[in-house]
Design an enzyme around this catalytic site. Sequence first.
Site, PDB file in Angstrom:
ATOM      1  N   LEU A   1       0.817  -1.211   0.000  1.00 33.27           N
ATOM      2  CA  LEU A   1       0.000   0.000   0.000  1.00 33.27           C
ATOM      3  C   LEU A   1       0.851   1.263   0.000  1.00 33.27           C
ATOM      4  CD1 LEU A   1      -3.038  -0.747   2.322  1.00 33.27           C
ATOM      5  CD2 LEU A   1      -3.006  -0.449  -0.149  1.00 33.27           C
TER       6      LEU A   1
ATOM      7  N   GLY B   1       4.186   1.644  -0.852  1.00 37.49           N
ATOM      8  CA  GLY B   1       5.026   1.762  -2.037  1.00 37.49           C
ATOM      9  C   GLY B   1       4.223   1.977  -3.316  1.00 37.49           C
TER      10      GLY B   1
ATOM     11  N   HIS C   1      -0.568  -9.424  18.197  1.00 42.52           N
ATOM     12  CA  HIS C   1      -1.994  -9.286  17.871  1.00 42.52           C
ATOM     13  C   HIS C   1      -2.802 -10.294  18.681  1.00 42.52           C
ATOM     14  CE1 HIS C   1      -5.697  -8.984  15.611  1.00 42.52           C
ATOM     15  NE2 HIS C   1      -5.183  -8.004  14.880  1.00 42.52           N
TER      16      HIS C   1
ATOM     17  N   ARG D   1      -4.781  -3.573  21.461  1.00 43.42           N
ATOM     18  CA  ARG D   1      -4.219  -4.899  21.215  1.00 43.42           C
ATOM     19  C   ARG D   1      -3.254  -5.354  22.298  1.00 43.42           C
ATOM     20  NH1 ARG D   1      -3.187  -4.459  14.655  1.00 43.42           N
ATOM     21  NH2 ARG D   1      -5.385  -4.661  14.084  1.00 43.42           N
TER      22      ARG D   1
ATOM     23  N   GLU E   1       5.003   0.902   7.130  1.00 45.80           N
ATOM     24  CA  GLU E   1       5.519   0.155   8.280  1.00 45.80           C
ATOM     25  C   GLU E   1       7.044   0.143   8.337  1.00 45.80           C
ATOM     26  OE1 GLU E   1       4.749  -4.174  10.501  1.00 45.80           O
ATOM     27  OE2 GLU E   1       3.941  -3.809   8.490  1.00 45.80           O
TER      28      GLU E   1
ATOM     29  N   ARG F   1       0.224  -0.047  18.011  1.00 46.30           N
ATOM     30  CA  ARG F   1      -0.636   0.442  16.927  1.00 46.30           C
ATOM     31  C   ARG F   1      -2.076   0.053  17.184  1.00 46.30           C
ATOM     32  NH1 ARG F   1      -2.984  -1.654  12.589  1.00 46.30           N
ATOM     33  NH2 ARG F   1      -1.780  -3.576  12.449  1.00 46.30           N
TER      34      ARG F   1
ATOM     35  N   LEU G   1      -3.216   0.468   7.489  1.00 49.42           N
ATOM     36  CA  LEU G   1      -3.600   0.841   6.134  1.00 49.42           C
ATOM     37  C   LEU G   1      -3.683   2.357   6.012  1.00 49.42           C
ATOM     38  CD1 LEU G   1      -6.410  -1.807   5.467  1.00 49.42           C
ATOM     39  CD2 LEU G   1      -3.939  -2.019   5.185  1.00 49.42           C
TER      40      LEU G   1
END
Length: 637
Positions: free
Chosen positions: A42, A44, A265, A329, A424, A434, A440
Amino acid sequence: MLDAKTPEGPIETKWENHKFDMKLVNPANKRKFEIIVVGTGLAGASAAATLGELGYRVKAFTYHDSARRAHSIAAQGGINAAKNYHSDGDSIFRLFYDTVKGGDYRSREANVYRLAEVSNNIIDQCVAQGVPFAREYGGLLDNRSFGGAQVSRTFYARGQTGQQLLLGAYQALSRQVKAGTVELHTGLEMLDVVVVDGKAAGIIVRDLNTGEISRHSAHAVVLGTGGYSNAFYLSTMAMSSNVTAAWRAHRKGAFFANPCFTQIHPTAIPSSDEFQSKLTLMSESLRNDGRIWVPKDPDETRAPGDIPEEDRDYYLEVKYPAFGNLVPRDVASRNAKTQVDAGKGVGPLKNGVFLDFADAIGRLGRDAVADKYGNLFEMYERITGEDPYQVPMRIYPAPHYTMGGLWVDYHLQTTIPGLFAIGEANFSDHGANRLGASALMQGLADGYFVLPYTIGDYLAPQLGSTPVDTSASEFDQAEADVKAQVDRFLATNGTRSVDWFHRELGKILWDHCGMERSEAGLEKALSEIPALREEFEQDVRVLGSAETLNSSLEKAGRVADFFELAELMCRDALTRRESCGGHFRVESQTEEGEALRDDDDFAHVSAWEWTGQGSEPVEHREPLEFEYVKLTQRSYK
């Protein structure tokens, strides 16, 4: 002391005013500049497409056979933006506030506010590209909640949000490829950055199919190469994801910031045996309607559906009533670990907790649940053989995202002039944790709306210059170093596979630098990792040759970098004698077991400078100031 080059002025107008203050390259002159973009996820893909649209001459590189195969497709749950369609109190400032707080006050305020500010532009851009976001009955885009927030701000496309967003960026990229502004190079892995006179001048790449090593130069280099949680071996990341591009840049002078800030996560499918090589992520969006619980009795043997409510421990709802199952998280992961460590784990290996949709199905109906999460339920059933419409899912924390990365300033430029890091691959926006649906958002913000402005400020003074010729001695040396490493791996002829060493390294990292860290454990890891690396260098076995597709040779280089990174992760964790977000030191916790920060001594970014193999890295610090989100102990109760 590191200078982030943060502009002056009120945070609400900082970015808008700074865009006017930056130097510009006029449209006709943009064609005179060449830019290399490494990585086509996403960050790049959006950067390459936007830079090409602006008129720059772009070379985009990916080691995949198609830009569509980037790990960004694995993102499931959604993307945040402060549209406030639900009129539930959201705003740009609240998104900014939640992100700084969610990162446990270890991110740079100016960068985070800019991220929140451009988030709405991302949604407009993606809708215009045809990304099929979910919609409500009235036609408005739908939203759902994610951890760490009390508003609904997450836009989604069922459980395929990353894939749909990447297809949007890919078609924008393809348009520029057809227009001739972007050259797309597939199947090539970047193995070094070339620095000439202190500036990034190009890269060395290796063709993964033929073994050919080639040189490419440009006025600037952009790394959008993702994170490094595969250092743990078992993670939710794609198997080929690695740290090599960022790490080779680090060895050439780019500081590496906060490497110990790794995210575990909370909703991955638990491992089923010790030889497993990949963990599967179940979207955090499932925590909207799924309830997390364990049996109160560690010796419980009844099927989950036969366990009455009074014998269930909905531990997140009890401990954190304000946020319940939607705590951030890091909080959800540590609490799951606590339950499993107490012997209340579920499943054949007692290594999971339940994520139960019985209440949601009873309240909303099976069809409504299927509309929201159907493809995720199907994926879970294919992997486990269990129907989550009938029995609760089993989940457990797994290495996922990495908040650490190359240090960048407000312009997303590393400590090497002309080398930029986006998405990232940099450290800039998420602090020590995060929030869900923010990866995204950052990748597309950097690629579509930040880098295209800031890179022009670097390029404008170079008008009239040409990229360094690839015959320069610095290119000779970089290519020689790459070839020497390849030859060394092939000549070692040891007895153990690359995967064996990677698995052993991952065990050390998980045990001592995973969800829980201690001084004794980190010191043990810092003694075990160099010993294992020495064994790797002397006893690794890489079969085949360098002239054909050779996945073992690819892995060897990546694992070699993971060894060096792992040491830095542990050193960074040992130096940061506090708990914050995903970095949990057992010596630094509240009476209730929550992370206890030390703002007097550690309200800073730790950026590490490479000083050579066998030499201790040097720590540089960027102080963090909190003018708009005041430092306070996080509470989700």
